[in-house]
Design a protein around this motif. Structure first.
Motif, PDB file in Angstrom:
ATOM      1  N   LEU A 131       0.835  -1.198   0.000  1.00  0.00           N
ATOM      2  CA  LEU A 131       0.000   0.000   0.000  1.00  0.00           C
ATOM      3  C   LEU A 131       0.872   1.251   0.000  1.00  0.00           C
ATOM      4  O   LEU A 131       0.661   2.163  -0.811  1.00  0.00           O
ATOM      5  CB  LEU A 131      -0.940  -0.005   1.202  1.00  0.00           C
ATOM      6  CG  LEU A 131      -1.826   1.220   1.372  1.00  0.00           C
ATOM      7  CD1 LEU A 131      -2.717   1.436   0.152  1.00  0.00           C
ATOM      8  CD2 LEU A 131      -2.656   1.089   2.637  1.00  0.00           C
ATOM      9  N   ASP A 132       1.862   1.282   0.878  1.00  0.00           N
ATOM     10  CA  ASP A 132       2.777   2.428   0.908  1.00  0.00           C
ATOM     11  C   ASP A 132       3.541   2.561  -0.408  1.00  0.00           C
ATOM     12  O   ASP A 132       3.757   3.666  -0.902  1.00  0.00           O
ATOM     13  CB  ASP A 132       3.770   2.303   2.062  1.00  0.00           C
ATOM     14  CG  ASP A 132       3.105   2.447   3.416  1.00  0.00           C
ATOM     15  OD1 ASP A 132       2.062   3.137   3.494  1.00  0.00           O
ATOM     16  OD2 ASP A 132       3.624   1.869   4.385  1.00  0.00           O
ATOM     17  N   LYS A 176      -2.647  -1.731 -11.602  1.00  0.00           N
ATOM     18  CA  LYS A 176      -1.746  -2.691 -10.951  1.00  0.00           C
ATOM     19  C   LYS A 176      -2.028  -2.760  -9.456  1.00  0.00           C
ATOM     20  O   LYS A 176      -2.054  -3.843  -8.871  1.00  0.00           O
ATOM     21  CB  LYS A 176      -0.284  -2.292 -11.161  1.00  0.00           C
ATOM     22  CG  LYS A 176       0.257  -2.581 -12.526  1.00  0.00           C
ATOM     23  CD  LYS A 176       1.746  -2.255 -12.502  1.00  0.00           C
ATOM     24  CE  LYS A 176       2.313  -1.998 -13.850  1.00  0.00           C
ATOM     25  NZ  LYS A 176       3.731  -1.595 -13.775  1.00  0.00           N
ATOM     26  N   ALA A 177      -2.212  -1.596  -8.845  1.00  0.00           N
ATOM     27  CA  ALA A 177      -2.489  -1.550  -7.407  1.00  0.00           C
ATOM     28  C   ALA A 177      -3.781  -2.304  -7.096  1.00  0.00           C
ATOM     29  O   ALA A 177      -3.826  -3.091  -6.141  1.00  0.00           O
ATOM     30  CB  ALA A 177      -2.584  -0.106  -6.932  1.00  0.00           C
ATOM     31  N   LYS A 178      -4.812  -2.094  -7.889  1.00  0.00           N
ATOM     32  CA  LYS A 178      -6.077  -2.791  -7.670  1.00  0.00           C
ATOM     33  C   LYS A 178      -5.906  -4.296  -7.808  1.00  0.00           C
ATOM     34  O   LYS A 178      -6.556  -5.059  -7.099  1.00  0.00           O
ATOM     35  CB  LYS A 178      -7.137  -2.289  -8.647  1.00  0.00           C
ATOM     36  CG  LYS A 178      -7.708  -0.952  -8.254  1.00  0.00           C
ATOM     37  CD  LYS A 178      -8.765  -0.423  -9.185  1.00  0.00           C
ATOM     38  CE  LYS A 178      -9.703  -1.436  -9.744  1.00  0.00           C
ATOM     39  NZ  LYS A 178     -10.727  -0.860 -10.616  1.00  0.00           N
ATOM     40  N   ARG A 179      -5.038  -4.718  -8.671  1.00  0.00           N
ATOM     41  CA  ARG A 179      -4.778  -6.141  -8.873  1.00  0.00           C
ATOM     42  C   ARG A 179      -3.996  -6.739  -7.700  1.00  0.00           C
ATOM     43  O   ARG A 179      -4.264  -7.859  -7.271  1.00  0.00           O
ATOM     44  CB  ARG A 179      -3.998  -6.342 -10.173  1.00  0.00           C
ATOM     45  CG  ARG A 179      -3.680  -7.785 -10.508  1.00  0.00           C
ATOM     46  CD  ARG A 179      -2.694  -7.897 -11.643  1.00  0.00           C
ATOM     47  NE  ARG A 179      -1.404  -7.378 -11.179  1.00  0.00           N
ATOM     48  CZ  ARG A 179      -0.519  -6.777 -11.947  1.00  0.00           C
ATOM     49  NH1 ARG A 179      -0.773  -6.578 -13.216  1.00  0.00           N
ATOM     50  NH2 ARG A 179       0.624  -6.350 -11.458  1.00  0.00           N
ATOM     51  N   ASP A 180      -3.052  -5.979  -7.169  1.00  0.00           N
ATOM     52  CA  ASP A 180      -2.118  -6.513  -6.177  1.00  0.00           C
ATOM     53  C   ASP A 180      -2.546  -6.348  -4.720  1.00  0.00           C
ATOM     54  O   ASP A 180      -2.093  -7.091  -3.861  1.00  0.00           O
ATOM     55  CB  ASP A 180      -0.740  -5.869  -6.354  1.00  0.00           C
ATOM     56  CG  ASP A 180      -0.076  -6.245  -7.665  1.00  0.00           C
ATOM     57  OD1 ASP A 180      -0.505  -7.223  -8.307  1.00  0.00           O
ATOM     58  OD2 ASP A 180       0.881  -5.542  -8.053  1.00  0.00           O
ATOM     59  N   THR A 182      -8.689  -6.084  -0.691  1.00  0.00           N
ATOM     60  CA  THR A 182      -9.863  -5.210  -0.785  1.00  0.00           C
ATOM     61  C   THR A 182      -9.806  -4.054   0.213  1.00  0.00           C
ATOM     62  O   THR A 182     -10.079  -2.909  -0.149  1.00  0.00           O
ATOM     63  CB  THR A 182     -11.149  -6.024  -0.560  1.00  0.00           C
ATOM     64  OG1 THR A 182     -11.176  -7.098  -1.499  1.00  0.00           O
ATOM     65  CG2 THR A 182     -12.384  -5.171  -0.754  1.00  0.00           C
ATOM     66  N   SER A 183      -9.448  -4.334   1.451  1.00  0.00           N
ATOM     67  CA  SER A 183      -9.392  -3.272   2.460  1.00  0.00           C
ATOM     68  C   SER A 183      -8.306  -2.253   2.128  1.00  0.00           C
ATOM     69  O   SER A 183      -8.467  -1.055   2.382  1.00  0.00           O
ATOM     70  CB  SER A 183      -9.139  -3.858   3.847  1.00  0.00           C
ATOM     71  OG  SER A 183      -7.892  -4.532   3.885  1.00  0.00           O
ATOM     72  N   GLU A 184      -7.210  -2.716   1.545  1.00  0.00           N
ATOM     73  CA  GLU A 184      -6.138  -1.802   1.163  1.00  0.00           C
ATOM     74  C   GLU A 184      -6.553  -0.918  -0.005  1.00  0.00           C
ATOM     75  O   GLU A 184      -6.153   0.240  -0.082  1.00  0.00           O
ATOM     76  CB  GLU A 184      -4.874  -2.582   0.801  1.00  0.00           C
ATOM     77  CG  GLU A 184      -4.218  -3.271   1.983  1.00  0.00           C
ATOM     78  CD  GLU A 184      -3.050  -4.126   1.584  1.00  0.00           C
ATOM     79  OE1 GLU A 184      -2.003  -4.012   2.246  1.00  0.00           O
ATOM     80  OE2 GLU A 184      -3.165  -4.898   0.610  1.00  0.00           O
ATOM     81  N   ILE A 185      -7.368  -1.454  -0.899  1.00  0.00           N
ATOM     82  CA  ILE A 185      -7.858  -0.656  -2.031  1.00  0.00           C
ATOM     83  C   ILE A 185      -8.730   0.477  -1.508  1.00  0.00           C
ATOM     84  O   ILE A 185      -8.628   1.614  -1.970  1.00  0.00           O
ATOM     85  CB  ILE A 185      -8.621  -1.533  -3.049  1.00  0.00           C
ATOM     86  CG1 ILE A 185      -7.655  -2.521  -3.705  1.00  0.00           C
ATOM     87  CG2 ILE A 185      -9.312  -0.672  -4.105  1.00  0.00           C
ATOM     88  CD1 ILE A 185      -8.325  -3.595  -4.535  1.00  0.00           C
TER      89      ILE A 185
END
Length: 64
Positions: A5-6, A28-32, A35-38
């Motif tokens: 996330l960071d 890429k972020a959404k893929r990796d 759910t809570s981190e998104i």
């Protein structure tokens, strides 16, 4: 130790002036991320005033 996330916050901050690259990195972020981190990432994006970049990322993902 930094989290993914960071990592993605740093990347998105650095590419925030390049809509195409921002869109690619956001996808890429959404893929990796979990759910809570998104959700956390999206809150961070709103706090930075980058909502329009997310809209552009979503639009580009649909077109491709």
């Amino acid at each position: 130790m930094a989290s993914f996330l960071d990592y993605y916050k740093t990347v998105l901050d650095r590419v925030s002036f390049y809509p195409e690259l921002f869109a690619k990195e956001y996808q890429k972020a959404k893929r990796d991320l979990h759910t809570s981190e998104i959700g956390n990432l999206n809150s961070w994006i709103r706090s930075r005033g980058l909502e329009s970049m997310v809209t552009e990322a979503t639009k580009q993902a649909v077109e491709n």
